[in-house]
Enzyme design. Structure first.
Site, mmCIF file in Angstrom:
data_model
loop_
_atom_site.group_PDB
_atom_site.id
_atom_site.type_symbol
_atom_site.label_atom_id
_atom_site.label_comp_id
_atom_site.label_asym_id
_atom_site.label_seq_id
_atom_site.Cartn_x
_atom_site.Cartn_y
_atom_site.Cartn_z
ATOM 1 N N SER A 117 -3.851 115.453 -84.701
ATOM 2 C CA SER A 117 -3.077 116.672 -84.498
ATOM 3 C C SER A 117 -2.441 117.193 -85.779
ATOM 4 O O SER A 117 -3.140 117.434 -86.749
ATOM 5 C CB SER A 117 -2.034 116.422 -83.411
ATOM 6 O OG SER A 117 -1.485 117.638 -82.997
ATOM 7 N N HIS A 118 -1.126 117.280 -85.784
ATOM 8 C CA HIS A 118 -0.423 117.876 -86.930
ATOM 9 C C HIS A 118 -0.148 116.843 -88.027
ATOM 10 O O HIS A 118 0.453 117.176 -89.041
ATOM 11 C CB HIS A 118 0.893 118.468 -86.442
ATOM 12 C CG HIS A 118 1.700 117.462 -85.682
ATOM 13 N ND1 HIS A 118 1.352 117.051 -84.417
ATOM 14 C CD2 HIS A 118 2.778 116.753 -86.022
ATOM 15 C CE1 HIS A 118 2.192 116.131 -84.012
ATOM 16 N NE2 HIS A 118 3.078 115.927 -84.965
ATOM 17 N N LYS A 132 -2.485 122.593 -74.447
ATOM 18 C CA LYS A 132 -1.754 123.669 -75.096
ATOM 19 C C LYS A 132 -2.716 124.368 -76.048
ATOM 20 O O LYS A 132 -3.709 123.787 -76.460
ATOM 21 C CB LYS A 132 -0.512 123.154 -75.801
ATOM 22 C CG LYS A 132 -0.707 122.010 -76.778
ATOM 23 C CD LYS A 132 0.654 121.489 -77.221
ATOM 24 C CE LYS A 132 0.537 120.402 -78.275
ATOM 25 N NZ LYS A 132 0.479 119.055 -77.686
ATOM 26 N N ASP A 173 -1.748 124.208 -85.783
ATOM 27 C CA ASP A 173 -1.746 122.870 -86.379
ATOM 28 C C ASP A 173 -3.161 122.325 -86.589
ATOM 29 O O ASP A 173 -4.147 123.042 -86.397
ATOM 30 C CB ASP A 173 -0.905 121.910 -85.531
ATOM 31 C CG ASP A 173 -1.588 121.506 -84.235
ATOM 32 O OD1 ASP A 173 -2.348 122.330 -83.685
ATOM 33 O OD2 ASP A 173 -1.379 120.367 -83.755
ATOM 34 N N ASP A 192 -3.814 123.178 -81.240
ATOM 35 C CA ASP A 192 -3.117 123.319 -79.960
ATOM 36 C C ASP A 192 -1.655 123.748 -80.119
ATOM 37 O O ASP A 192 -1.027 124.146 -79.149
ATOM 38 C CB ASP A 192 -3.244 122.051 -79.091
ATOM 39 C CG ASP A 192 -2.717 120.796 -79.762
ATOM 40 O OD1 ASP A 192 -2.325 120.857 -80.945
ATOM 41 O OD2 ASP A 192 -2.701 119.743 -79.091
ATOM 42 N N ARG A 193 -1.111 123.663 -81.336
ATOM 43 C CA ARG A 193 0.271 124.113 -81.542
ATOM 44 C C ARG A 193 0.288 125.497 -82.179
ATOM 45 O O ARG A 193 -0.696 125.912 -82.789
ATOM 46 C CB ARG A 193 1.012 123.152 -82.471
ATOM 47 C CG ARG A 193 1.167 121.772 -81.901
ATOM 48 C CD ARG A 193 2.023 120.917 -82.806
ATOM 49 N NE ARG A 193 2.211 119.606 -82.195
ATOM 50 C CZ ARG A 193 3.242 118.808 -82.421
ATOM 51 N NH1 ARG A 193 4.194 119.176 -83.266
ATOM 52 N NH2 ARG A 193 3.341 117.646 -81.818
ATOM 53 N N ASP A 248 -5.306 120.432 -84.979
ATOM 54 C CA ASP A 248 -6.329 120.562 -83.945
ATOM 55 C C ASP A 248 -6.200 121.839 -83.117
ATOM 56 O O ASP A 248 -6.853 121.971 -82.081
ATOM 57 C CB ASP A 248 -6.316 119.333 -83.035
ATOM 58 C CG ASP A 248 -4.988 119.144 -82.332
ATOM 59 O OD1 ASP A 248 -3.941 119.498 -82.916
ATOM 60 O OD2 ASP A 248 -4.973 118.649 -81.189
HETATM 61 C C1 VG1 Z 1 4.979 115.003 -79.843
HETATM 62 C C2 VG1 Z 1 5.743 116.130 -79.197
HETATM 63 C C3 VG1 Z 1 5.182 116.398 -77.819
HETATM 64 C C4 VG1 Z 1 3.669 116.690 -77.926
HETATM 65 C C5 VG1 Z 1 2.976 115.568 -78.646
HETATM 66 C C6 VG1 Z 1 1.506 115.855 -78.907
HETATM 67 O O1 VG1 Z 1 5.125 113.834 -79.078
HETATM 68 O O2 VG1 Z 1 7.113 115.833 -79.127
HETATM 69 O O3 VG1 Z 1 5.876 117.468 -77.248
HETATM 70 O O4 VG1 Z 1 3.116 116.834 -76.646
HETATM 71 O O5 VG1 Z 1 3.600 115.342 -79.916
HETATM 72 O O6 VG1 Z 1 1.325 117.026 -79.642
HETATM 73 P P1 VG1 Z 1 6.168 112.685 -79.431
HETATM 74 O O7 VG1 Z 1 5.917 111.599 -78.433
HETATM 75 O O8 VG1 Z 1 5.901 112.309 -80.859
HETATM 76 O O9 VG1 Z 1 7.513 113.295 -79.322
HETATM 77 V V1 VG1 Z 1 -0.066 117.231 -80.596
HETATM 78 O O10 VG1 Z 1 -0.047 118.729 -81.211
HETATM 79 O O11 VG1 Z 1 -0.038 115.876 -81.443
HETATM 80 O O12 VG1 Z 1 -1.340 116.988 -79.467
HETATM 81 CO CO CO Z 2 -1.969 119.287 -82.076
#
Ligand code: VG1
Ligand code: CO
Length: 670
Positions: free
Chosen positions: A188-189, A471, A371, A375-376, A373
């Protein structure tokens, strides 16, 4: 060896690959280390070649694309392996340093453990989707996943060209092509490159209550009432600890650079264009003509920062080629394995170049970033930042009039627990069903499948709807562009346009403003972080409604627990929250996505109905709450455990004088 595995093995041999030569052991061929007790798929398997006698042949084009090559049968090899510790999934799959994933059989073990955890009918002859954000190691990982999938009897893999598919696009492809599930290669990010992170997105941790998440738990499980995913993810973890063998198809590396089908016996790989299915869906959801009208105006400036991440593959085809944005409105539009040395996290710090442009007097009217991937999303107006908690509420408030997909009105709204209560007020005003779920997108899926939820979001820059089960960054950008386009559609050239700030201010005046901020304490020592949460749970247990915390009166305190209204499954211990009589809240939880140590997240929120106070900076507005609460509870009561320190504001990444506790590595619990 688990019974699932044994059962699977038998069926596997008797049915799908009946007749195929099955080697009980990894061959003692030159490429693998036959003398060692386990072998490496990475060092040998990724370079597997077709067996010498396999006959490659060219075949004619199929309806789904040209068939490039294929052979009549595939040989399945058994690669001995040993369990590897620590392969437990978090909020969004398994995430580690890429060097960890590149260790012998690390990824291969986990993928095999996944197949070992599923009922055979969930993947035998099934179609699975494979995509990723283009980060370092994805290409090698694609080959490993494809070979193990084929080795386990999967029928077909749909893979994005060059291994590219954004997370929302994977979801869109699964749904459109009725695939059985999929894998997303992304952290992800989190940053990418040889020194940074890699991940494979799957269903969440052992407390996931739903089966609608399209990854690994395979959507059709849901309707046929298969075991709940928490049991599957538990099983995967369990199987990683007892694994002894990986099943690998002896096929050559698949050429991912061209769209088309490659067949090996009954197994095929189709390399697909990463954009077309997703674009088609976006055209169904939104009024592209309306958005084009806005983006082609000479008095409207637009900027999208793809952060050298996966939306680089989508931005030009969608915004420029289809919606008429200027080619130079896309920045960092080429996906790179290391995201151009950047951190593909769309916030005010990591998307700084975009922020600098947007905060110029002559900056664009609308800016956005996405981000790793895709989704953000982050949404900005000229000199204006829209918080994600506000963004979802504003999209929901405007959806029916501005977005064709919601013409009949949203069915229901939902947010994750720590996300601000702005959306709650929209649900109340529009008289819509409303749900508060734990952190992690998968919790929205059951509600969507049951027709109870249309629009939802998280404070962590995640916004989306039931058009898919993830998302969706580009969806959020198109939603905002739709709102602006709708508001401005009758504006003559030269007339002042309704701006992002106008939409937000109008919303605050109607609904009030939920001041909100999140602070992250990163790379904490896990033991200390756990101790802190235990300590807070203790306070919760002793707390009573009506107690004073500075000027705030406690309404209740708890450790958030969620019962899924659709299937009744329970997710407990989802975050410690203190909720006050005026709606203010402070929430503590541990992150489930970090790749090293623990991250403590603190979420702080205060509601302000008075329109004359809406302009105040969030950090100033939240100061009294932060001060009275944290100083009296955490710092004094936990004296000896917590000391003065600094946290990072989630949005700014600035060090913030906040709750004054140091949780940084090594300093806690000593
Ligand atoms: C974080 C965010 C959560 C989100 C998750 C995956 O998780 O707080 O809201 O769904 O990342 O996002 P955590 O457990 O670190 O708080 V992504 O863009 O990585 O799929
Ligand atoms: Co992401």
């Amino acid at each position: 060896m688990s019974s699932t595995y044994a059962r699977f093995d038998t069926v596997f041999l008797l049915s799908r690959f009946a007749g195929a030569k099955y080697s009980p052991l990894w061959p003692s061929s030159s490429s693998s280390s036959s003398s060692s007790s386990h072998s490496s798929l990475l060092s040998s398997g990724t370079h597997l070649r077709a067996k010498p006698n396999s006959r490659l042949r060219s075949v004619t084009a199929a309806s789904s694309g040209p068939i490039i090559a294929g052979s009549e049968s595939i040989e399945i090899k058994s690669l001995p392996t040993k369990p590897i510790e620590g392969q437990k999934t978090g909020t969004s799959g398994l995430r580690k340093k890429v060097k960890v994933f590149m260790q012998d059989n690390y990824l291969a073990n986990w993928i095999q453990a996944l197949f070992n955890s599923l009922p055979l009918e969930d993947y035998k002859d099934a179609t699975l989707v494979l995509g990723g954000d283009g980060r370092y190691f994805n290409k090698e990982a694609s080959q490993i996943i494809i070979k193990i999938a084929a080795g386990n009897g999967v029928g077909k893999i749909l893979v994005g060209q060059e291994g590219i598919l954004s997370t929302p696009a994977v979801s869109a492809v699964i749904r459109k092509r009725k695939a059985n599930g999929g894998f997303i290669m992304s952290a992800s990010h989190n940053p990418g490159g040889p020194e940074y992170d890699w991940g494979i997105k799957t269903v969440d941790d052992d407390e996931s209550p739903n089966l609608s998440d399209p990854y690994i738990n395979f959507q059709f499980n849901y309707s046929s009432g298969q075991p709940a995913p928490e049991s599957i993810t538990d099983k995967i973890y369990g199987n990683t600890l007892s694994i002894s063998e990986i099943k690998v198809a002896e096929i050559p590396d698949i050429d991912l650079s061209h769209v088309g089908v490659t067949k090996y016996g009954n197994f095929s790989v189709e390399v697909i264009d990463p954009v077309s299915d997703y674009l088609e869906l976006m055209e169904d959801v939104f009024d592209f003509d309306l958005i084009r009208g806005l983006l082609s105006r000479s008095d409207f400036g637009f900027m999208f920062d793809a952060m050298h991440a996966v939306t680089g593959a989508y931005a030009k085809p969608i915004f420029v080629d289809n919606l008429g944005a200027k080619p130079d409105s896309i920045s960092n539009g080429v996906p790179l394995e290391d995201f151009g040395h950047g951190h593909p996290d769309p916030n005010l710090t990591y998307a700084k170049d975009l922020v600098d442009v947007m905060y110029r007097d002559d900056g664009p009217d609308f800016g956005a970033a996405s981000d790793g991937d895709g989704d953000r999303n982050m949404v900005l107006g000229n000199k204006f930042f829209v918080t994600p908690s506000d963004s979802v509420a504003m999209i929901a408030a405007n959806a029916q009039e501005a977005i064709p997909y919601f013409r009949a009105g949203p069915k229901g709204l939902a947010r994750s627990m720590p996300t601000s209560g702005a959306l709650d007020r929209v649900a109340e005003k529009l008289k819509l069903p409303f749900f508060e779920v734990p952190t992690g997108w998968k919790f929205f899926g059951n509600l969507m499948d049951a027709g109870k939820l249309s629009i939802c979001g998280e404070e962590s820059f995640g916004t989306g709807s039931d058009h898919i089960r993830e998302k969706d960054g580009i969806w959020a950008v198109l939603a905002w562009l739709s709102i602006l386009a709708h508001r401005n559609k009758d504006k003559k050239p030269g007339e002042k346009l309704v701006s992002v700030a106008d939409v937000v201010n109008e919303y605050w005046a109607t609904y009030g403003r939920n001041f909100f901020s999140r602070y992250d304490y990163e790379e904490c020592e896990s033991e200390g972080a756990n101790k802190m949460i235990e300590y807070l749970r203790d306070i919760v247990a002793k707390s009573k409604a009506g107690e004073n915390y500075g000027n705030y009166v406690l309404q209740f305190a708890d450790d958030f627990s969620y019962t899924d209204p659709v299937d009744g499954s329970v997710a407990s211990k989802q975050g410690v929250r203190f909720v006050f009589t005026d709606g203010s809240r402070i929430i503590f939880r541990l992150s489930g996505t970090g790749s090293a140590g623990a991250t403590v997240r603190i979420y702080i929120e205060q509601f302000e109905p008075d329109v004359s106070k809406h302009d105040v900076d969030a950090q100033i507005a939240l100061k009294p709450l932060i001060g009275s609460f944290l100083s009296c509870i955490v710092c004094i009561k936990a004296e000896g455990v917590y000391r003065e320190g600094e946290a990072h504001c989630h949005y700014m990444r600035e060090k913030t004088i906040l709750c004054h506790m140091v949780l940084m590595k090594g300093e806690l619990g000593s």
